[in-house]
Design a protein around this motif. Structure first.
Motif, PDB file in Angstrom:
ATOM      1  N   MET A   1       4.676 -15.055  -1.332  1.00 39.13           N
ATOM      2  CA  MET A   1       4.931 -15.628  -2.623  1.00 39.13           C
ATOM      3  C   MET A   1       5.837 -14.664  -3.359  1.00 39.13           C
ATOM      4  N   ILE A   2       6.842 -15.207  -3.977  1.00 38.29           N
ATOM      5  CA  ILE A   2       7.752 -14.393  -4.778  1.00 38.29           C
ATOM      6  C   ILE A   2       7.794 -14.993  -6.177  1.00 38.29           C
ATOM      7  N   LEU A   3       7.507 -14.161  -7.177  1.00 36.35           N
ATOM      8  CA  LEU A   3       7.621 -14.574  -8.571  1.00 36.35           C
ATOM      9  C   LEU A   3       8.856 -13.913  -9.155  1.00 36.35           C
ATOM     10  N   LEU A   4       9.675 -14.724  -9.815  1.00 38.24           N
ATOM     11  CA  LEU A   4      10.880 -14.210 -10.442  1.00 38.24           C
ATOM     12  C   LEU A   4      10.611 -13.901 -11.899  1.00 38.24           C
ATOM     13  N   GLY A   5      11.192 -12.815 -12.376  1.00 36.14           N
ATOM     14  CA  GLY A   5      11.046 -12.412 -13.765  1.00 36.14           C
ATOM     15  C   GLY A   5      12.294 -12.746 -14.556  1.00 36.14           C
ATOM     16  N   PRO A   6      12.427 -12.143 -15.729  1.00 34.04           N
ATOM     17  CA  PRO A   6      13.602 -12.378 -16.567  1.00 34.04           C
ATOM     18  C   PRO A   6      14.886 -12.047 -15.818  1.00 34.04           C
ATOM     19  N   GLY A   7      15.863 -12.872 -15.991  1.00 34.63           N
ATOM     20  CA  GLY A   7      17.145 -12.647 -15.345  1.00 34.63           C
ATOM     21  C   GLY A   7      17.151 -12.978 -13.867  1.00 34.63           C
ATOM     22  N   GLY A   8      16.065 -13.518 -13.334  1.00 37.84           N
ATOM     23  CA  GLY A   8      16.013 -13.937 -11.936  1.00 37.84           C
ATOM     24  C   GLY A   8      15.650 -12.838 -10.958  1.00 37.84           C
ATOM     25  N   GLY A   9      15.322 -11.640 -11.434  1.00 34.68           N
ATOM     26  CA  GLY A   9      14.921 -10.558 -10.544  1.00 34.68           C
ATOM     27  C   GLY A   9      13.508 -10.756 -10.022  1.00 34.68           C
ATOM     28  N   THR A  10      13.214 -10.191  -8.871  1.00 30.74           N
ATOM     29  CA  THR A  10      11.881 -10.304  -8.280  1.00 30.74           C
ATOM     30  C   THR A  10      10.893  -9.482  -9.087  1.00 30.74           C
ATOM     31  N   ALA A  11       9.873 -10.159  -9.652  1.00 28.62           N
ATOM     32  CA  ALA A  11       8.825  -9.475 -10.406  1.00 28.62           C
ATOM     33  C   ALA A  11       7.669  -9.097  -9.491  1.00 28.62           C
ATOM     34  N   LEU A  12       7.383  -9.965  -8.510  1.00 27.42           N
ATOM     35  CA  LEU A  12       6.272  -9.724  -7.599  1.00 27.42           C
ATOM     36  C   LEU A  12       6.602 -10.368  -6.264  1.00 27.42           C
ATOM     37  N   ASP A  13       6.346  -9.633  -5.200  1.00 29.04           N
ATOM     38  CA  ASP A  13       6.538 -10.136  -3.845  1.00 29.04           C
ATOM     39  C   ASP A  13       5.238  -9.887  -3.099  1.00 29.04           C
ATOM     40  N   ALA A  14       4.524 -10.962  -2.781  1.00 27.53           N
ATOM     41  CA  ALA A  14       3.222 -10.821  -2.130  1.00 27.53           C
ATOM     42  C   ALA A  14       3.203 -11.588  -0.808  1.00 27.53           C
ATOM     43  N   TRP A  15       2.742 -10.920   0.228  1.00 31.61           N
ATOM     44  CA  TRP A  15       2.494 -11.520   1.540  1.00 31.61           C
ATOM     45  C   TRP A  15       1.037 -11.234   1.837  1.00 31.61           C
ATOM     46  N   VAL A  16       0.235 -12.296   1.975  1.00 25.21           N
ATOM     47  CA  VAL A  16      -1.207 -12.130   2.102  1.00 25.21           C
ATOM     48  C   VAL A  16      -1.732 -13.035   3.213  1.00 25.21           C
ATOM     49  N   THR A  17      -2.546 -12.457   4.105  1.00 26.68           N
ATOM     50  CA  THR A  17      -3.278 -13.213   5.120  1.00 26.68           C
ATOM     51  C   THR A  17      -4.750 -12.797   5.001  1.00 26.68           C
ATOM     52  N   PRO A  18      -5.655 -13.437   5.715  1.00 26.95           N
ATOM     53  CA  PRO A  18      -7.050 -12.990   5.656  1.00 26.95           C
ATOM     54  C   PRO A  18      -7.246 -11.547   6.133  1.00 26.95           C
ATOM     55  N   ALA A  19      -6.363 -11.052   7.002  1.00 21.61           N
ATOM     56  CA  ALA A  19      -6.565  -9.733   7.617  1.00 21.61           C
ATOM     57  C   ALA A  19      -5.651  -8.629   7.085  1.00 21.61           C
ATOM     58  N   ALA A  20      -4.595  -8.971   6.361  1.00 21.70           N
ATOM     59  CA  ALA A  20      -3.635  -7.955   5.933  1.00 21.70           C
ATOM     60  C   ALA A  20      -2.903  -8.414   4.676  1.00 21.70           C
ATOM     61  N   TYR A  21      -2.250  -7.455   4.002  1.00 17.31           N
ATOM     62  CA  TYR A  21      -1.452  -7.805   2.827  1.00 17.31           C
ATOM     63  C   TYR A  21      -0.331  -6.805   2.632  1.00 17.31           C
ATOM     64  N   ARG A  22       0.666  -7.259   1.874  1.00 13.42           N
ATOM     65  CA  ARG A  22       1.773  -6.419   1.412  1.00 13.42           C
ATOM     66  C   ARG A  22       2.099  -6.911   0.011  1.00 13.42           C
ATOM     67  N   LEU A  23       2.088  -6.010  -0.955  1.00 17.12           N
ATOM     68  CA  LEU A  23       2.352  -6.370  -2.344  1.00 17.12           C
ATOM     69  C   LEU A  23       3.408  -5.422  -2.887  1.00 17.12           C
ATOM     70  N   GLU A  24       4.458  -5.996  -3.447  1.00 15.20           N
ATOM     71  CA  GLU A  24       5.527  -5.177  -4.004  1.00 15.20           C
ATOM     72  C   GLU A  24       5.842  -5.633  -5.421  1.00 15.20           C
ATOM     73  N   LEU A  25       5.968  -4.649  -6.314  1.00 10.20           N
ATOM     74  CA  LEU A  25       6.419  -4.851  -7.693  1.00 10.20           C
ATOM     75  C   LEU A  25       7.685  -4.010  -7.845  1.00 10.20           C
ATOM     76  N   PRO A  26       8.855  -4.576  -7.496  1.00 14.32           N
ATOM     77  CA  PRO A  26      10.092  -3.782  -7.423  1.00 14.32           C
ATOM     78  C   PRO A  26      10.447  -3.040  -8.708  1.00 14.32           C
ATOM     79  N   ALA A  27      10.248  -3.662  -9.867  1.00 19.03           N
ATOM     80  CA  ALA A  27      10.630  -3.007 -11.128  1.00 19.03           C
ATOM     81  C   ALA A  27       9.813  -1.741 -11.385  1.00 19.03           C
ATOM     82  N   LEU A  28       8.610  -1.674 -10.826  1.00 15.73           N
ATOM     83  CA  LEU A  28       7.756  -0.503 -11.002  1.00 15.73           C
ATOM     84  C   LEU A  28       7.815   0.449  -9.821  1.00 15.73           C
ATOM     85  N   GLY A  29       8.557   0.071  -8.775  1.00 14.99           N
ATOM     86  CA  GLY A  29       8.625   0.895  -7.579  1.00 14.99           C
ATOM     87  C   GLY A  29       7.307   0.952  -6.829  1.00 14.99           C
ATOM     88  N   VAL A  30       6.513  -0.105  -6.918  1.00 14.04           N
ATOM     89  CA  VAL A  30       5.195  -0.146  -6.277  1.00 14.04           C
ATOM     90  C   VAL A  30       5.265  -0.959  -4.998  1.00 14.04           C
TER      91      VAL A  30
END
Length: 179
Positions: A1-30
């Protein structure tokens, strides 16, 4: 799932399964990755619950409710009797491990409303969805709140791509999936 923030930039990028996950918040460097047990404070359990298995658990109780909810929470019962309520449709109480989930749905003018609350030790999450149907449509709205941290988010669907995603979209983005 990708949520776009102001100006169309990626605010949140989440890949989630029952066994694993990857979560990125690019503006915060997380960037966080993990397995079945997520780091505290991340919304991984919520994503797993709402997107992968919203009705998972042991059914404790359910009830059909007749009528429909109109704007302002007024429910019109069969036979024309009015009742002021923010609820309607059906409700379900589910038990998932240590969590209790209360799920309600109701018809409303122009679509449906689904309200879900999950309580578990140390956490209370609430979600309210208003949309045309269960499948996403432009204009659908969701509000989410996590009581312990005070995190609150509102998501509005601006558009929906009618094409089916490529199978690679479901692979781990860092190990075989494309970005």
């Amino acid at each position: 799932m990708i949520l776009l923030g102001p100006g169309g930039g990626t605010a949140l990028d989440a890949w989630v399964t029952p066994a694993a996950y990857r979560l990125e918040l690019p503006a915060l460097g997380v960037l966080r990755r993990g397995g079945v047990s997520p780091e505290p404070g991340l919304p991984i359990d919520f994503f797993r619950w709402w997107f992968l298995s919203p009705l998972d658990g042991r059914l404790l109780a359910s009830s059909p409710r007749s009528g429909r909810v109109e704007e302002g929470g007024r429910r019109v019962e069969e036979g024309g009797r009015e009742e002021v309520s923010s609820k309607g449709g059906r409700w379900f109480i589910l038990r998932r491990g240590a969590a209790t989930v209360i799920l309600e749905d109701a018809e409303r003018p122009g679509g449906l409303e689904i309200v879900a609350t999950e309580r578990r030790p140390g956490a209370l999450e609430h979600l309210a969805f208003q949309g045309l149907a269960l499948a996403p449509h432009s204009g659908d709205r969701t509000e989410y709140e996590e009581a312990r941290t005070g995190v609150r988010a509102e998501v509005v669907v601006e558009s929906v791509d009618a094409t089916e995603p490529e199978p690679v979209a479901f692979l781990d983005p860092d190990h075989g999936g494309e970005r």
